[in-house]
Motif scaffolding. Structure first.
Motif: not given
Length: 383
Positions: A281-308
Protein backbone atom coordinates in the motif's frame (compact mmCIF):
# COMPACT_ATOMS: atom_id res chain seq x y z
CA UNK A 1 3.39 11.26 21.00
CA UNK A 2 0.66 13.71 21.89
CA UNK A 3 -2.83 12.14 22.01
CA UNK A 4 -6.27 13.55 21.35
CA UNK A 5 -9.63 12.21 22.48
CA UNK A 6 -11.65 10.64 19.68
CA UNK A 7 -14.47 12.47 17.99
CA UNK A 8 -17.30 10.37 19.41
CA UNK A 9 -16.58 11.18 23.05
CA UNK A 10 -16.06 14.89 22.62
CA UNK A 11 -18.92 15.37 20.17
CA UNK A 12 -21.28 13.60 22.54
CA UNK A 13 -20.15 15.76 25.46
CA UNK A 14 -20.64 18.92 23.42
CA UNK A 15 -24.07 17.86 22.26
CA UNK A 16 -25.14 16.97 25.80
CA UNK A 17 -24.05 20.41 26.91
CA UNK A 18 -26.47 21.79 24.27
CA UNK A 19 -23.90 23.78 22.38
CA UNK A 20 -23.58 22.82 18.72
CA UNK A 21 -21.66 24.39 15.87
CA UNK A 22 -24.65 24.37 13.54
CA UNK A 23 -25.83 27.92 12.70
CA UNK A 24 -29.49 28.75 13.21
CA UNK A 25 -31.55 29.91 10.26
CA UNK A 26 -34.34 32.42 10.53
CA UNK A 27 -37.77 31.41 9.31
CA UNK A 28 -38.38 34.72 7.57
CA UNK A 29 -36.90 35.42 4.17
CA UNK A 30 -34.10 37.96 4.29
CA UNK A 31 -32.47 40.05 1.59
CA UNK A 32 -28.71 40.47 1.36
CA UNK A 33 -25.92 41.37 -1.05
CA UNK A 34 -22.77 39.33 -1.62
CA UNK A 35 -19.64 40.87 -3.16
CA UNK A 36 -17.15 38.57 -4.85
CA UNK A 37 -14.22 39.41 -2.51
CA UNK A 38 -16.41 38.37 0.44
CA UNK A 39 -17.47 34.99 -0.96
CA UNK A 40 -14.58 33.01 0.52
CA UNK A 41 -14.86 34.33 4.07
CA UNK A 42 -18.67 34.05 3.96
CA UNK A 43 -18.55 30.37 2.95
CA UNK A 44 -15.89 29.59 5.55
CA UNK A 45 -17.85 31.46 8.20
CA UNK A 46 -21.41 30.37 7.46
CA UNK A 47 -21.60 27.19 5.38
CA UNK A 48 -23.16 24.30 7.31
CA UNK A 49 -20.68 21.68 6.08
CA UNK A 50 -17.71 23.95 6.88
CA UNK A 51 -19.12 24.55 10.36
CA UNK A 52 -19.53 20.82 10.82
CA UNK A 53 -15.97 20.11 9.66
CA UNK A 54 -14.64 22.78 11.99
CA UNK A 55 -16.63 21.40 14.91
CA UNK A 56 -15.38 17.88 14.34
CA UNK A 57 -11.76 19.05 14.14
CA UNK A 58 -12.13 21.00 17.36
CA UNK A 59 -13.64 17.90 18.89
CA UNK A 60 -10.64 15.84 17.80
CA UNK A 61 -8.21 18.47 19.01
CA UNK A 62 -9.61 18.22 22.56
CA UNK A 63 -8.88 21.82 23.42
CA UNK A 64 -10.12 24.45 25.92
CA UNK A 65 -13.91 24.75 25.94
CA UNK A 66 -14.70 21.29 24.55
CA UNK A 67 -12.19 19.66 26.88
CA UNK A 68 -13.74 21.51 29.80
CA UNK A 69 -17.23 20.36 28.81
CA UNK A 70 -16.04 16.77 28.60
CA UNK A 71 -14.55 17.06 32.08
CA UNK A 72 -17.72 18.68 33.42
CA UNK A 73 -19.84 15.90 31.96
CA UNK A 74 -17.64 13.22 33.53
CA UNK A 75 -17.86 14.97 36.92
CA UNK A 76 -21.62 15.26 36.56
CA UNK A 77 -21.92 11.52 35.82
CA UNK A 78 -19.77 10.67 38.82
CA UNK A 79 -21.67 12.90 41.24
CA UNK A 80 -25.05 11.83 39.93
CA UNK A 81 -24.12 8.17 40.20
CA UNK A 82 -23.13 8.68 43.84
CA UNK A 83 -26.48 10.33 44.58
CA UNK A 84 -28.35 7.53 42.86
CA UNK A 85 -26.42 4.91 44.80
CA UNK A 86 -27.44 6.61 48.04
CA UNK A 87 -31.10 6.49 47.00
CA UNK A 88 -30.87 2.83 46.05
CA UNK A 89 -29.27 1.99 49.40
CA UNK A 90 -31.74 4.02 51.43
CA UNK A 91 -34.27 1.62 53.09
CA UNK A 92 -36.73 4.50 53.53
CA UNK A 93 -36.90 5.31 49.80
CA UNK A 94 -39.96 4.11 47.92
CA UNK A 95 -39.66 1.18 45.53
CA UNK A 96 -40.77 3.40 42.63
CA UNK A 97 -37.98 5.89 43.35
CA UNK A 98 -35.45 3.07 43.67
CA UNK A 99 -36.57 1.65 40.32
CA UNK A 100 -36.11 5.00 38.61
CA UNK A 101 -32.74 5.49 40.32
CA UNK A 102 -31.52 2.05 39.25
CA UNK A 103 -32.55 2.65 35.62
CA UNK A 104 -30.88 6.05 35.57
CA UNK A 105 -27.73 4.66 37.14
CA UNK A 106 -27.48 1.95 34.47
CA UNK A 107 -27.85 4.57 31.72
CA UNK A 108 -25.17 6.80 33.26
CA UNK A 109 -22.83 3.86 33.74
CA UNK A 110 -23.24 2.94 30.09
CA UNK A 111 -22.55 6.53 29.02
CA UNK A 112 -19.50 6.77 31.27
CA UNK A 113 -18.13 3.51 29.88
CA UNK A 114 -18.71 4.77 26.34
CA UNK A 115 -16.86 8.02 27.00
CA UNK A 116 -13.91 6.33 28.66
CA UNK A 117 -13.64 3.58 26.05
CA UNK A 118 -12.94 5.91 23.14
CA UNK A 119 -9.52 5.46 21.57
CA UNK A 120 -7.18 8.38 21.08
CA UNK A 121 -5.82 9.38 17.68
CA UNK A 122 -2.29 10.37 16.77
CA UNK A 123 -1.01 13.69 15.49
CA UNK A 124 -0.62 12.22 12.00
CA UNK A 125 -4.19 10.96 11.96
CA UNK A 126 -5.47 14.36 13.14
CA UNK A 127 -3.42 16.19 10.51
CA UNK A 128 -4.77 13.86 7.81
CA UNK A 129 -8.34 14.65 8.82
CA UNK A 130 -7.49 18.35 8.96
CA UNK A 131 -6.14 18.25 5.40
CA UNK A 132 -9.24 16.41 4.20
CA UNK A 133 -11.51 18.94 5.90
CA UNK A 134 -9.58 21.89 4.45
CA UNK A 135 -9.79 20.40 0.96
CA UNK A 136 -13.55 19.94 1.31
CA UNK A 137 -13.98 23.47 2.67
CA UNK A 138 -12.04 25.17 -0.12
CA UNK A 139 -13.78 23.14 -2.79
CA UNK A 140 -17.02 24.65 -1.47
CA UNK A 141 -15.45 28.12 -1.65
CA UNK A 142 -14.34 27.56 -5.25
CA UNK A 143 -17.82 26.32 -6.18
CA UNK A 144 -19.45 29.41 -4.68
CA UNK A 145 -17.03 31.69 -6.49
CA UNK A 146 -17.73 29.92 -9.78
CA UNK A 147 -21.46 30.52 -9.30
CA UNK A 148 -20.73 34.25 -9.18
CA UNK A 149 -19.40 34.10 -12.72
CA UNK A 150 -22.19 31.76 -13.85
CA UNK A 151 -24.80 34.11 -12.41
CA UNK A 152 -23.55 37.01 -14.48
CA UNK A 153 -23.23 34.98 -17.65
CA UNK A 154 -26.88 34.01 -17.23
CA UNK A 155 -27.86 37.61 -16.60
CA UNK A 156 -26.01 38.80 -19.71
CA UNK A 157 -27.76 36.16 -21.80
CA UNK A 158 -31.11 37.09 -20.28
CA UNK A 159 -30.61 40.75 -21.11
CA UNK A 160 -29.57 39.84 -24.65
CA UNK A 161 -32.65 37.68 -25.13
CA UNK A 162 -34.90 40.33 -23.61
CA UNK A 163 -33.65 42.89 -26.13
CA UNK A 164 -34.06 40.39 -28.95
CA UNK A 165 -37.58 39.65 -27.75
CA UNK A 166 -38.48 43.34 -28.10
CA UNK A 167 -37.33 43.21 -31.71
CA UNK A 168 -39.31 40.02 -32.36
CA UNK A 169 -42.37 41.55 -30.78
CA UNK A 170 -42.09 44.53 -33.11
CA UNK A 171 -41.68 42.14 -36.04
CA UNK A 172 -44.81 40.29 -34.99
CA UNK A 173 -46.77 43.53 -34.75
CA UNK A 174 -45.49 44.62 -38.17
CA UNK A 175 -46.41 41.26 -39.72
CA UNK A 176 -49.89 41.52 -38.24
CA UNK A 177 -50.30 45.08 -39.49
CA UNK A 178 -49.27 44.08 -43.03
CA UNK A 179 -51.68 41.19 -42.92
CA UNK A 180 -54.52 43.46 -41.78
CA UNK A 181 -53.74 45.79 -44.68
CA UNK A 182 -53.74 42.86 -47.11
CA UNK A 183 -50.01 43.43 -47.71
CA UNK A 184 -48.76 40.36 -45.87
CA UNK A 185 -49.61 36.71 -45.36
CA UNK A 186 -51.04 34.71 -42.49
CA UNK A 187 -47.93 32.52 -42.68
CA UNK A 188 -45.68 35.50 -41.96
CA UNK A 189 -47.79 36.35 -38.91
CA UNK A 190 -47.69 32.75 -37.71
CA UNK A 191 -43.91 32.53 -38.16
CA UNK A 192 -43.44 35.78 -36.22
CA UNK A 193 -45.58 34.41 -33.40
CA UNK A 194 -43.59 31.17 -33.39
CA UNK A 195 -40.31 33.08 -33.08
CA UNK A 196 -41.71 35.11 -30.19
CA UNK A 197 -43.00 31.97 -28.42
CA UNK A 198 -39.61 30.25 -28.79
CA UNK A 199 -37.88 33.32 -27.37
CA UNK A 200 -40.27 33.38 -24.39
CA UNK A 201 -39.47 29.71 -23.77
CA UNK A 202 -35.72 30.41 -23.85
CA UNK A 203 -36.10 33.35 -21.46
CA UNK A 204 -38.14 31.25 -19.03
CA UNK A 205 -35.46 28.55 -19.11
CA UNK A 206 -32.70 31.02 -18.29
CA UNK A 207 -34.81 32.59 -15.53
CA UNK A 208 -35.28 29.18 -13.92
CA UNK A 209 -31.55 28.50 -14.16
CA UNK A 210 -30.86 31.86 -12.52
CA UNK A 211 -33.21 31.01 -9.64
CA UNK A 212 -31.43 27.70 -9.16
CA UNK A 213 -28.08 29.50 -9.00
CA UNK A 214 -29.53 31.78 -6.31
CA UNK A 215 -30.68 28.74 -4.32
CA UNK A 216 -27.31 27.02 -4.59
CA UNK A 217 -25.46 30.19 -3.60
CA UNK A 218 -27.71 30.70 -0.58
CA UNK A 219 -26.90 27.22 0.65
CA UNK A 220 -23.16 27.59 0.05
CA UNK A 221 -23.09 30.92 1.91
CA UNK A 222 -25.03 29.51 4.87
CA UNK A 223 -28.32 31.27 4.15
CA UNK A 224 -31.81 29.90 3.91
CA UNK A 225 -32.49 28.61 0.40
CA UNK A 226 -35.34 31.12 -0.03
CA UNK A 227 -33.40 34.25 0.96
CA UNK A 228 -33.27 37.05 -1.60
CA UNK A 229 -29.67 37.33 -2.79
CA UNK A 230 -28.19 40.19 -4.79
CA UNK A 231 -24.84 39.64 -6.48
CA UNK A 232 -22.38 42.52 -6.29
CA UNK A 233 -20.59 43.81 -9.37
CA UNK A 234 -18.82 41.33 -11.61
CA UNK A 235 -15.04 41.78 -11.22
CA UNK A 236 -12.88 42.44 -14.26
CA UNK A 237 -10.41 39.74 -15.32
CA UNK A 238 -7.11 40.04 -13.47
CA UNK A 239 -4.97 40.53 -16.56
CA UNK A 240 -2.08 41.90 -14.50
CA UNK A 241 -1.87 38.48 -12.82
CA UNK A 242 -1.81 36.75 -16.21
CA UNK A 243 1.04 38.95 -17.39
CA UNK A 244 3.15 37.83 -14.41
CA UNK A 245 2.48 34.10 -14.72
CA UNK A 246 5.62 31.97 -14.44
CA UNK A 247 4.51 28.43 -15.21
CA UNK A 248 7.59 26.78 -13.73
CA UNK A 249 7.39 28.65 -10.41
CA UNK A 250 3.63 28.23 -10.23
CA UNK A 251 3.96 24.49 -10.81
CA UNK A 252 6.44 24.17 -7.94
CA UNK A 253 4.16 26.23 -5.68
CA UNK A 254 1.10 24.17 -6.64
CA UNK A 255 2.94 20.91 -5.98
CA UNK A 256 3.97 22.11 -2.51
CA UNK A 257 0.44 23.31 -1.71
CA UNK A 258 -1.44 20.36 -3.25
CA UNK A 259 -3.95 18.94 -0.80
CA UNK A 260 -4.12 15.64 -2.70
CA UNK A 261 -0.35 15.23 -2.45
CA UNK A 262 -0.27 16.14 1.23
CA UNK A 263 -3.14 13.75 1.97
CA UNK A 264 -1.41 10.87 0.16
CA UNK A 265 1.86 11.60 1.96
CA UNK A 266 0.10 11.60 5.32
CA UNK A 267 -1.74 8.37 4.49
CA UNK A 268 1.59 6.79 3.62
CA UNK A 269 3.14 7.99 6.88
CA UNK A 270 0.34 6.32 8.86
CA UNK A 271 1.14 2.90 7.39
CA UNK A 272 3.63 0.61 9.04
CA UNK A 273 6.11 -1.90 7.58
CA UNK A 274 4.95 -4.92 9.55
CA UNK A 275 3.03 -6.66 6.78
CA UNK A 276 3.41 -7.20 3.07
CA UNK A 277 0.03 -5.54 2.58
CA UNK A 278 1.22 -2.37 4.33
CA UNK A 279 4.41 -2.24 2.28
CA UNK A 280 2.44 -2.76 -0.94
CA UNK A 281 0.00 0.00 0.00
CA UNK A 282 2.85 2.38 0.78
CA UNK A 283 4.42 1.64 -2.59
CA UNK A 284 1.07 2.16 -4.32
CA UNK A 285 0.47 5.48 -2.55
CA UNK A 286 3.99 6.57 -3.47
CA UNK A 287 3.27 5.89 -7.14
CA UNK A 288 -0.04 7.77 -6.91
CA UNK A 289 1.71 10.71 -5.29
CA UNK A 290 4.27 10.91 -8.08
CA UNK A 291 1.49 10.72 -10.66
CA UNK A 292 -0.38 13.51 -8.87
CA UNK A 293 2.73 15.73 -8.92
CA UNK A 294 3.04 15.24 -12.66
CA UNK A 295 -0.67 15.90 -13.13
CA UNK A 296 -0.40 19.26 -11.36
CA UNK A 297 2.07 20.56 -13.91
CA UNK A 298 -0.11 19.34 -16.78
CA UNK A 299 -3.23 20.87 -15.20
CA UNK A 300 -1.59 24.27 -14.80
CA UNK A 301 -0.31 24.27 -18.37
CA UNK A 302 -3.76 23.29 -19.65
CA UNK A 303 -5.39 26.03 -17.58
CA UNK A 304 -2.93 28.61 -18.90
CA UNK A 305 -3.84 27.59 -22.44
CA UNK A 306 -7.53 27.99 -21.56
CA UNK A 307 -6.79 31.51 -20.29
CA UNK A 308 -4.94 32.40 -23.47
CA UNK A 309 -7.73 30.97 -25.61
CA UNK A 310 -10.36 32.95 -23.70
CA UNK A 311 -8.29 36.10 -24.08
CA UNK A 312 -8.51 35.61 -27.84
CA UNK A 313 -12.28 35.07 -27.60
CA UNK A 314 -12.65 38.30 -25.63
CA UNK A 315 -10.47 40.26 -28.06
CA UNK A 316 -12.51 39.01 -31.01
CA UNK A 317 -15.77 39.90 -29.25
CA UNK A 318 -14.49 43.39 -28.51
CA UNK A 319 -13.55 43.89 -32.16
CA UNK A 320 -17.00 42.72 -33.27
CA UNK A 321 -18.54 45.19 -30.82
CA UNK A 322 -16.64 48.05 -32.43
CA UNK A 323 -17.90 46.92 -35.84
CA UNK A 324 -21.46 46.67 -34.51
CA UNK A 325 -21.26 50.19 -33.09
CA UNK A 326 -20.03 51.52 -36.43
CA UNK A 327 -22.85 49.70 -38.22
CA UNK A 328 -25.42 51.10 -35.78
CA UNK A 329 -24.06 54.62 -36.29
CA UNK A 330 -24.47 54.31 -40.04
CA UNK A 331 -27.94 52.83 -39.59
CA UNK A 332 -28.95 55.74 -37.38
CA UNK A 333 -28.00 58.20 -40.11
CA UNK A 334 -29.90 56.25 -42.75
CA UNK A 335 -32.92 56.03 -40.47
CA UNK A 336 -32.86 59.76 -39.73
CA UNK A 337 -32.89 60.51 -43.49
CA UNK A 338 -35.66 58.02 -44.15
CA UNK A 339 -33.47 55.54 -46.01
CA UNK A 340 -34.04 52.75 -43.48
CA UNK A 341 -37.16 51.37 -41.82
CA UNK A 342 -37.60 51.42 -38.05
CA UNK A 343 -37.47 47.62 -38.06
CA UNK A 344 -34.10 47.60 -39.80
CA UNK A 345 -32.79 50.23 -37.40
CA UNK A 346 -34.03 48.24 -34.41
CA UNK A 347 -32.21 45.18 -35.73
CA UNK A 348 -28.97 47.18 -36.04
CA UNK A 349 -29.34 48.46 -32.49
CA UNK A 350 -30.07 44.95 -31.22
CA UNK A 351 -26.90 43.67 -32.89
CA UNK A 352 -24.91 46.19 -30.84
CA UNK A 353 -26.67 45.19 -27.63
CA UNK A 354 -26.09 41.52 -28.36
CA UNK A 355 -22.41 42.04 -29.10
CA UNK A 356 -21.98 44.12 -25.94
CA UNK A 357 -23.36 41.23 -23.89
CA UNK A 358 -21.09 38.85 -25.80
CA UNK A 359 -18.12 40.93 -24.61
CA UNK A 360 -19.37 40.88 -21.02
CA UNK A 361 -19.93 37.13 -21.15
CA UNK A 362 -16.45 36.51 -22.57
CA UNK A 363 -14.99 38.76 -19.87
CA UNK A 364 -16.80 36.82 -17.12
CA UNK A 365 -15.54 33.54 -18.57
CA UNK A 366 -11.97 34.86 -18.72
CA UNK A 367 -12.26 36.04 -15.14
CA UNK A 368 -13.13 32.56 -13.96
CA UNK A 369 -10.42 30.86 -16.05
CA UNK A 370 -7.88 33.06 -14.25
CA UNK A 371 -9.43 32.33 -10.85
CA UNK A 372 -9.30 28.60 -11.63
CA UNK A 373 -5.58 28.89 -12.34
CA UNK A 374 -5.10 30.60 -8.97
CA UNK A 375 -6.94 27.79 -7.20
CA UNK A 376 -4.63 25.16 -8.70
CA UNK A 377 -1.65 27.15 -7.44
CA UNK A 378 -3.32 27.22 -4.00
CA UNK A 379 -3.39 23.43 -3.95
CA UNK A 380 -6.82 22.43 -5.22
CA UNK A 381 -7.11 19.87 -8.02
CA UNK A 382 -8.37 21.09 -11.35
CA UNK A 383 -12.17 20.95 -11.38
Amino acid sequence: MKKRKSIAAIALAALLSLNTAVPAFADDTTAYTIEYPKVEQTVLGGNLQVSSNDFLLKSLDNQSEIKEKYSQLSDMISKTSSSLAAIIGNPQASEELKTVAQGTNVALSTLSAFLNAQEDISDDDYQLRELQADLADYQLVRTAQSLFSVHYQLQYNLQKLTNTRAVLQNNEKAAQKKYDLKLGTALAVSQAKDALAEMDNSITGLQNQSKEIDTQMNRLLGHSYSDSITFGSMPDPDTSYVNKIDLQKDTAAAQDASYNVQIKQKQRALLGDETIEDRDRKRSIGNLTEAELQNIGASLEKQLHMIQSQQSVLAAAEQKLETAKLSESQAQKKYSFGFMSSMEYDNARNDTFAQDFAVKTASAELFWEIESYKWIVRGLPMS
